[in-house]
Design a protein around this motif. Structure first.
Motif, short mmCIF file in Angstrom:
data_model
loop_
_atom_site.label_atom_id
_atom_site.label_comp_id
_atom_site.label_asym_id
_atom_site.label_seq_id
_atom_site.Cartn_x
_atom_site.Cartn_y
_atom_site.Cartn_z
N LEU A 88 2.66 -2.32 17.74
CA LEU A 88 1.28 -2.43 17.59
C LEU A 88 0.51 -1.45 17.98
O LEU A 88 -0.33 -0.74 17.48
CB LEU A 88 0.51 -3.81 18.23
N TYR A 91 1.23 1.76 15.74
CA TYR A 91 0.35 1.71 14.48
C TYR A 91 -0.88 2.25 14.70
O TYR A 91 -1.42 2.94 14.00
CB TYR A 91 0.64 0.25 13.84
N ASN A 176 -7.09 -6.13 4.19
CA ASN A 176 -7.57 -5.55 5.29
C ASN A 176 -6.53 -4.99 6.38
O ASN A 176 -5.46 -4.73 5.85
CB ASN A 176 -8.17 -6.83 6.20
N VAL A 177 -6.99 -4.72 7.41
CA VAL A 177 -5.99 -3.84 8.37
C VAL A 177 -4.68 -4.65 8.63
O VAL A 177 -3.56 -4.34 8.53
CB VAL A 177 -6.60 -3.35 9.69
N TRP A 178 -5.09 -6.00 8.92
CA TRP A 178 -3.94 -6.91 9.31
C TRP A 178 -2.95 -7.11 8.06
O TRP A 178 -2.03 -7.08 8.23
CB TRP A 178 -4.40 -8.16 10.06
N GLN A 179 -3.57 -7.39 7.03
CA GLN A 179 -2.75 -7.64 5.92
C GLN A 179 -1.94 -6.27 5.52
O GLN A 179 -0.97 -6.51 4.95
CB GLN A 179 -3.81 -8.08 4.78
N GLU A 180 -2.61 -5.05 5.58
CA GLU A 180 -2.01 -3.81 5.41
C GLU A 180 -0.69 -3.56 6.14
O GLU A 180 0.35 -3.44 5.81
CB GLU A 180 -3.09 -2.70 5.42
N PHE A 181 -0.89 -4.01 7.52
CA PHE A 181 0.07 -3.91 8.51
C PHE A 181 1.28 -4.64 8.43
O PHE A 181 2.50 -4.21 8.49
CB PHE A 181 -0.53 -4.04 10.12
N ARG A 182 0.90 -5.98 7.87
CA ARG A 182 1.85 -7.22 7.80
C ARG A 182 2.69 -6.83 6.40
O ARG A 182 3.77 -6.96 6.40
CB ARG A 182 1.56 -8.34 7.70
#
Length: 274
Positions: A88, A91, A176-182
């Motif tokens: 985290l 990133y 969103n940021v979380w979806q992109e990260f995951r």
């Protein structure tokens, strides 16, 4: 540009030399471990009557099974948490370009220069004040913090090298940021995560100094302290000491052999650059 035949043969010879230098000490330890327990082996000589029972004796005398369980508990406490936090943070510093990211990165890099030995006394009193002294948690919490500078630096180096066009495409698709990260970043980070997990496992499994200082009960320390149980009648038995040492390092070797492809892949992808 293709390598010449001379360069190819030079590389192969170098790899063979490195392989021999790596395997030879292990073979020497194995040959010494199979000698009679009351003898001191000299040189690399394979015994005519291998004493495989030395491994059983070393396993029992060194309380290896109990210490392996304790080491596994410490590893399970350190490695997953370190991976999550380092990923985290890496990133955020490498892909999100948060304000002050360079200063934060410099702070983590400075943490790489601090040796464990310099923090032993503060960690002792901190564990005492937290009530974790003489428990495995007295080792787990400090190791998470001590490994964090390297972990964050390692993962940031990976995320910096990820093409920004992938993130932009995910944003265009409405992520969103979380979806992109995951969905985008984590699958690409698997080699770097695997390599970091291997390193953290090896460092934690072989940790000796912190458990000795922060845990009074020898059976609650890491497996690296198993050889301390050979004090007394077995302290001068070189075969048993070698057998115990091989038992200690075998899990680490197995883990590395299983995940060596991911480790090499992370290095080739530039996980240590940036």
């Amino acid at each position: 540009m293709r390598a010449t035949r001379t360069e190819a043969w030079t590389g192969r010879i170098l790899l063979v030399v490195i392989l021999v230098l790596t395997v030879l000490p292990l073979v020497s330890m194995l040959s010494a471990a199979l000698q009679p327990a009351d003898r001191n082996p000299t040189g690399l000589v394979w015994p005519s009557d291998p004493q495989w029972g030395n491994f059983v004796t070393a396993f029992e005398v060194g309380n290896v099974w109990v210490l392996m369980q304790s080491s596994a508990f410490i590893v399970l406490g350190v490695v997953p948490i370190s991976l999550v936090v380092a990923t985290l943070a890496g990133y955020a510093l490498g892909a999100l370009k948060i304000p002050g990211s360079r200063a934060i990165l410099l702070f983590f890099v400075l943490g790489l220069t601090i040796p464990f030995e310099a923090l032993i006394i503060p960690l002792y009193y901190q564990a005492q004040s937290l009530g974790t002294l003489n428990t495995q948690w007295a080792v787990i919490f400090p190791l998470i913090g001590l490994y964090m500078p390297f972990g964050v630096f390692w993962m940031r180096a990976h995320f910096v090298n990820v093409p920004p066009e992938l993130s932009e495409a995910a944003r265009v698709d409405g992520a969103n940021v979380w979806q992109e990260f995951r969905s985008v970043q984590l699958p690409l980070a698997r080699p770097a995560l695997s390599a970091l997990a291997i390193l953290l496992f090896l460092w934690t499994w072989n940790q000796f100094l912190l458990p000795v200082v922060l845990i009074a009960n020898p059976l609650n320390r890491t497996v690296a302290g198993a050889l301390t149980f050979f004090q007394g009648q077995y302290s001068l038995s070189i075969p048993l000491l070698n057998a115990g040492a091989l038992l200690i390092i075998t899990p680490a070797i197995i883990v590395f052999l299983i995940f060596q492809r991911q480790f090499i892949r992370a290095l080739l992808q530039g996980a240590v650059k940036g």
